[in-house]
Structure formats: structure tokens, C-alpha cells
Motif scaffolding. Sequence first.
Motif, PDB file in Angstrom:
ATOM      1  N   MET A 172     -15.709   8.029   5.019  1.00  0.00           N
ATOM      2  CA  MET A 172     -14.408   8.006   5.681  1.00  0.00           C
ATOM      3  C   MET A 172     -13.388   7.301   4.791  1.00  0.00           C
ATOM      4  SD  MET A 172     -15.101   5.082   8.610  1.00  0.00           S
ATOM      5  CE  MET A 172     -13.424   5.085   9.188  1.00  0.00           C
ATOM      6  N   PRO A 173     -12.079   7.667   4.840  1.00  0.00           N
ATOM      7  CA  PRO A 173     -11.064   6.994   4.037  1.00  0.00           C
ATOM      8  C   PRO A 173     -10.731   5.626   4.608  1.00  0.00           C
ATOM      9  CG  PRO A 173     -10.070   8.702   5.387  1.00  0.00           C
ATOM     10  CD  PRO A 173     -11.546   8.824   5.578  1.00  0.00           C
ATOM     11  N   TRP A 174     -10.201   4.754   3.741  1.00  0.00           N
ATOM     12  CA  TRP A 174      -9.917   3.384   4.126  1.00  0.00           C
ATOM     13  C   TRP A 174      -8.537   2.963   3.653  1.00  0.00           C
ATOM     14  CZ3 TRP A 174     -13.727   1.107   6.983  1.00  0.00           C
ATOM     15  CH2 TRP A 174     -15.019   1.651   6.892  1.00  0.00           C
ATOM     16  N   LEU A 175      -7.992   1.944   4.325  1.00  0.00           N
ATOM     17  CA  LEU A 175      -6.797   1.252   3.873  1.00  0.00           C
ATOM     18  C   LEU A 175      -7.160  -0.200   3.598  1.00  0.00           C
ATOM     19  CD1 LEU A 175      -4.109   2.646   6.353  1.00  0.00           C
ATOM     20  CD2 LEU A 175      -4.354   3.218   3.926  1.00  0.00           C
ATOM     21  N   GLN A 176      -6.542  -0.748   2.571  1.00  0.00           N
ATOM     22  CA  GLN A 176      -6.828  -2.103   2.152  1.00  0.00           C
ATOM     23  C   GLN A 176      -5.542  -2.925   2.164  1.00  0.00           C
ATOM     24  OE1 GLN A 176      -9.768  -3.061  -1.189  1.00  0.00           O
ATOM     25  NE2 GLN A 176      -7.835  -3.166  -2.275  1.00  0.00           N
ATOM     26  N   LEU A 177      -5.571  -4.042   2.870  1.00  0.00           N
ATOM     27  CA  LEU A 177      -4.432  -4.957   2.916  1.00  0.00           C
ATOM     28  C   LEU A 177      -4.754  -6.175   2.055  1.00  0.00           C
ATOM     29  CD1 LEU A 177      -1.728  -5.988   4.004  1.00  0.00           C
ATOM     30  CD2 LEU A 177      -2.939  -6.794   6.057  1.00  0.00           C
ATOM     31  N   ARG A 178      -3.987  -6.355   0.986  1.00  0.00           N
ATOM     32  CA  ARG A 178      -4.176  -7.472   0.059  1.00  0.00           C
ATOM     33  C   ARG A 178      -3.080  -8.501   0.302  1.00  0.00           C
ATOM     34  NH1 ARG A 178      -7.154  -6.064  -4.760  1.00  0.00           N
ATOM     35  NH2 ARG A 178      -5.895  -7.607  -5.893  1.00  0.00           N
ATOM     36  N   TYR A 179      -3.480  -9.701   0.680  1.00  0.00           N
ATOM     37  CA  TYR A 179      -2.536 -10.783   0.984  1.00  0.00           C
ATOM     38  C   TYR A 179      -2.750 -11.901  -0.028  1.00  0.00           C
ATOM     39  CZ  TYR A 179       0.712 -11.451   4.881  1.00  0.00           C
ATOM     40  OH  TYR A 179       1.832 -11.491   5.678  1.00  0.00           O
ATOM     41  N   THR A 180      -1.751 -12.125  -0.903  1.00  0.00           N
ATOM     42  CA  THR A 180      -1.829 -13.193  -1.894  1.00  0.00           C
ATOM     43  C   THR A 180      -1.092 -14.424  -1.374  1.00  0.00           C
ATOM     44  OG1 THR A 180      -1.864 -11.561  -3.681  1.00  0.00           O
ATOM     45  CG2 THR A 180      -1.359 -13.842  -4.286  1.00  0.00           C
ATOM     46  N   THR A 181      -1.805 -15.539  -1.262  1.00  0.00           N
ATOM     47  CA  THR A 181      -1.222 -16.721  -0.633  1.00  0.00           C
ATOM     48  C   THR A 181      -1.972 -17.970  -1.099  1.00  0.00           C
ATOM     49  OG1 THR A 181      -0.565 -17.647   1.512  1.00  0.00           O
ATOM     50  CG2 THR A 181      -2.684 -16.500   1.420  1.00  0.00           C
ATOM     51  N   ASP A 182      -1.679 -19.111  -0.473  1.00  0.00           N
ATOM     52  CA  ASP A 182      -2.406 -20.330  -0.825  1.00  0.00           C
ATOM     53  C   ASP A 182      -3.730 -20.373  -0.067  1.00  0.00           C
ATOM     54  OD1 ASP A 182      -2.047 -21.915   1.792  1.00  0.00           O
ATOM     55  OD2 ASP A 182       0.027 -21.471   1.232  1.00  0.00           O
ATOM     56  N   LYS A 183      -4.610 -21.297  -0.488  1.00  0.00           N
ATOM     57  CA  LYS A 183      -5.976 -21.287   0.041  1.00  0.00           C
ATOM     58  C   LYS A 183      -6.035 -21.626   1.530  1.00  0.00           C
ATOM     59  CE  LYS A 183      -7.106 -25.985  -1.599  1.00  0.00           C
ATOM     60  NZ  LYS A 183      -8.024 -26.765  -2.473  1.00  0.00           N
ATOM     61  N   GLN A 184      -5.137 -22.505   2.002  1.00  0.00           N
ATOM     62  CA  GLN A 184      -5.152 -22.833   3.435  1.00  0.00           C
ATOM     63  C   GLN A 184      -4.742 -21.626   4.272  1.00  0.00           C
ATOM     64  OE1 GLN A 184      -3.550 -24.709   1.129  1.00  0.00           O
ATOM     65  NE2 GLN A 184      -4.776 -26.591   1.080  1.00  0.00           N
ATOM     66  N   SER A 185      -3.704 -20.911   3.816  1.00  0.00           N
ATOM     67  CA  SER A 185      -3.242 -19.749   4.566  1.00  0.00           C
ATOM     68  C   SER A 185      -4.234 -18.596   4.495  1.00  0.00           C
ATOM     69  CB  SER A 185      -1.876 -19.297   4.031  1.00  0.00           C
ATOM     70  OG  SER A 185      -0.916 -20.318   4.158  1.00  0.00           O
ATOM     71  N   ALA A 186      -4.927 -18.458   3.349  1.00  0.00           N
ATOM     72  CA  ALA A 186      -5.861 -17.343   3.181  1.00  0.00           C
ATOM     73  C   ALA A 186      -6.955 -17.367   4.235  1.00  0.00           C
ATOM     74  CB  ALA A 186      -6.468 -17.379   1.778  1.00  0.00           C
TER      75      ALA A 186
ATOM     76  N   GLN B 119      -4.595 -20.308  -5.383  1.00  0.00           N
ATOM     77  CA  GLN B 119      -3.955 -19.032  -5.076  1.00  0.00           C
ATOM     78  C   GLN B 119      -5.056 -18.007  -4.827  1.00  0.00           C
ATOM     79  OE1 GLN B 119      -0.528 -18.131  -4.725  1.00  0.00           O
ATOM     80  NE2 GLN B 119      -0.470 -20.374  -4.533  1.00  0.00           N
ATOM     81  N   THR B 120      -5.144 -17.540  -3.602  1.00  0.00           N
ATOM     82  CA  THR B 120      -6.245 -16.678  -3.172  1.00  0.00           C
ATOM     83  C   THR B 120      -5.704 -15.356  -2.647  1.00  0.00           C
ATOM     84  OG1 THR B 120      -7.652 -18.558  -2.600  1.00  0.00           O
ATOM     85  CG2 THR B 120      -8.170 -16.459  -1.547  1.00  0.00           C
ATOM     86  N   ILE B 121      -6.430 -14.282  -2.925  1.00  0.00           N
ATOM     87  CA  ILE B 121      -6.114 -12.970  -2.353  1.00  0.00           C
ATOM     88  C   ILE B 121      -7.123 -12.689  -1.240  1.00  0.00           C
ATOM     89  CG2 ILE B 121      -5.820 -10.506  -2.788  1.00  0.00           C
ATOM     90  CD1 ILE B 121      -5.446 -11.211  -5.755  1.00  0.00           C
ATOM     91  N   ALA B 122      -6.627 -12.541  -0.007  1.00  0.00           N
ATOM     92  CA  ALA B 122      -7.459 -12.127   1.122  1.00  0.00           C
ATOM     93  C   ALA B 122      -7.314 -10.616   1.271  1.00  0.00           C
ATOM     94  CB  ALA B 122      -7.026 -12.832   2.400  1.00  0.00           C
ATOM     95  N   ILE B 123      -8.441  -9.916   1.261  1.00  0.00           N
ATOM     96  CA  ILE B 123      -8.431  -8.449   1.295  1.00  0.00           C
ATOM     97  C   ILE B 123      -9.090  -7.977   2.583  1.00  0.00           C
ATOM     98  CG2 ILE B 123      -9.097  -6.329   0.126  1.00  0.00           C
ATOM     99  CD1 ILE B 123      -9.310  -7.938  -2.453  1.00  0.00           C
ATOM    100  N   GLY B 124      -8.308  -7.342   3.447  1.00  0.00           N
ATOM    101  CA  GLY B 124      -8.834  -6.778   4.690  1.00  0.00           C
ATOM    102  C   GLY B 124      -9.028  -5.283   4.550  1.00  0.00           C
ATOM    103  N   LEU B 125     -10.174  -4.785   4.987  1.00  0.00           N
ATOM    104  CA  LEU B 125     -10.505  -3.364   4.897  1.00  0.00           C
ATOM    105  C   LEU B 125     -10.378  -2.731   6.282  1.00  0.00           C
ATOM    106  CD1 LEU B 125     -11.579  -1.177   2.911  1.00  0.00           C
ATOM    107  CD2 LEU B 125     -13.869  -1.760   3.715  1.00  0.00           C
ATOM    108  N   TYR B 126      -9.556  -1.662   6.375  1.00  0.00           N
ATOM    109  CA  TYR B 126      -9.248  -1.034   7.662  1.00  0.00           C
ATOM    110  C   TYR B 126      -9.487   0.467   7.610  1.00  0.00           C
ATOM    111  CZ  TYR B 126      -6.821  -5.377   8.879  1.00  0.00           C
ATOM    112  OH  TYR B 126      -6.525  -6.686   9.149  1.00  0.00           O
ATOM    113  N   ASP B 127      -9.736   1.020   8.785  1.00  0.00           N
ATOM    114  CA  ASP B 127      -9.791   2.465   8.955  1.00  0.00           C
ATOM    115  C   ASP B 127      -8.438   3.067   8.586  1.00  0.00           C
ATOM    116  OD1 ASP B 127      -9.242   4.945  10.780  1.00  0.00           O
ATOM    117  OD2 ASP B 127     -11.427   4.767  10.704  1.00  0.00           O
ATOM    118  N   ALA B 128      -8.453   4.286   8.015  1.00  0.00           N
ATOM    119  CA  ALA B 128      -7.215   4.933   7.568  1.00  0.00           C
ATOM    120  C   ALA B 128      -6.238   5.186   8.701  1.00  0.00           C
ATOM    121  CB  ALA B 128      -7.550   6.245   6.860  1.00  0.00           C
ATOM    122  N   GLU B 129      -6.716   5.194   9.940  1.00  0.00           N
ATOM    123  CA  GLU B 129      -5.843   5.427  11.085  1.00  0.00           C
ATOM    124  C   GLU B 129      -5.201   4.150  11.611  1.00  0.00           C
ATOM    125  OE1 GLU B 129      -5.154   8.489  12.100  1.00  0.00           O
ATOM    126  OE2 GLU B 129      -6.465   9.191  10.482  1.00  0.00           O
TER     127      GLU B 129
END
Length: 294
Positions: A1-15, A53-63
Motif C-alpha cells: 500500500m502507498p504511504w505518506l511520511q511527515l518529517r518534523y525537524t525540531t529540538d529534542k524536547q519537542s520531538a 536537533q531531531t527529525i521525528a518521522i511519522g508514517l501514515y496511510d496515503a488516505e
Amino acid sequence: MPWLQLRYTTDKQSADLISDEMMECGAFSVTFLDAQDTPIYEPKPGDFLLWEQTIAIGLYDAEADMDAIVAHLQQFPFGQKGSYKIEQLEDKDWIREWMDSFKPIQFGDRLWVCPSWCEIPDPAAVNIILDPGLAFGTGTHPTTSLCLQWLETHIQPQDTLVDFGCGSGILAVAALKLGAQKAIGIDIDPQAIEASTANAERNQVLNKLELYLPDAQPELQADVVVANILAGPLRELAQVISNYVKPGGKLALSGILDSQAEEICQIYSQWFDLEPVAQQEDWCRVSGTKKQLN
């Protein structure tokens, strides 16, 4: 199935907070990446550390409604920090992709570490079947590699070995498959004891392996001791580790940065005649022979 990826670059506390909210918004998984290539060398046992500086990456369904997810995150002060990017991932077999990234690795002349799904390159060699996972050590990291190379040339038939900080059990299993008579694994983490048990069973050497948490560790002296941990514990536990080696026995220490090797050598030289320090990338191995009693 296809996916969407949300990449959030922030500080470690916020990540860490963003990760929790990503899961609340239906992420299948959240992973963390270092945004600035800043190494973390010596976390304390049980610590969960992120980079400044951390990147939090969330993986989501394409819908998934990504605009709504971002709006949800940005209603919080921590979600208003940093920057984000939404990416579309091609549809592929991610499990197969992950499996294909691991291949059998050779150490020395006769020792191989092989994932269970791979064909064994040399059936006549000493082959350890070990899959990547939560278990602390698969042979790919230089610290483990340095220890495996050392064991391949130092283990003798009938040896007893202590693996101090056994993790996945890879060093104890390797020693047993190289001909050691018995191995004792010690680790502070119950998960490491479980992983070592599973890997020893998979490699058919569980009957020769004893595993202990520190409060139950036995008093003994072994022919060979390996400790692939970190410089801090190697300093703090130097007397304990050294006491496990019988006079004339062998010791190998790893998890040491090149900038830390001289200090570790100074500490252990009071008990051991040391060999030249071995180095692989930025990591070192200190090894030697226990001095005979006067």
C-alpha cells in the motif's frame, strides 16, 4: 500500500512530544533521526536520548488528511517549533527492503554472522545465525566486529568465557561455536538475557551457556573475558571485570573511542600485559593477558 511520511525537524524536547501526538493522529510508526550528525556515545542504561536537533518521522496511510494532522500538531507550542515536510513514499515491500539490507558478514578466516533468511556462504565455516532486532549487537558495528575478530584467533578448545554485558549474546555464541567449552553471559537488562537465550537456542549452544543479571552473577575466573560495553563502565567496573580473568587468561575490551583508549590502557595495565590497541573507524579494542600472581 502507498504511504505518506511527515518529517518534523525540531529540538529534542519537542520531538518526543510530537511523536506522541503523531501516534494519536494515526501514525503506523514514528522514528527519530539525527538532524545534524551529532553522535551520542554513552547513554546510561535505560536512558532514551535524542539529539539536540531531531527529525521525528511519522508514517501514515496515503488516505490520511495530512493538513488536519499538521494543524493538530501546530495547536501545541511544541508543534510550532522547527519545520515540517510531507513526502509520498513509493509502494514497496518494506519488510523485504529491510531484510535485503542485511547480508552475511565474515570475521577473520572462518567466522560468519548470517541473517536467518540468507543462504550460508560457506557451510564449512563457523556460522552464527543472528537476525537484526532490538538485541544490542549483530556484528555490523565496529565494536562488535573488533571483538569477533579477536575471538576468532584467541578461543581455544575447553576455554570458559565470560561475556560481560552480553547484549544479544553474539560474542558468547561465537565463542561456543569456535570451540569454547562453556560461556557465561552477564547483563543488567532482562531483555538482553532473553535475546541471548533465543540466539543461543537458535545456534544450538544453549546447553553450554549460563546467563545472569548482575545481582545473581557467580564468582568465578575464566580463561577468556570479553566486555563490549562503553568506556565509562569499563572504567568504573575495571576491578570487577579484571577479577573474572584467571592468571594467564585473556581479556578483550571494546566500546572504546580512540580518544579514550589510552586511559583504558593505563587502568588495565596494572593487571594485564596489553597487546597493541586495535582500531576500526573511530572505535578501539584493548586486549591483553592477565599477569601471573607473584
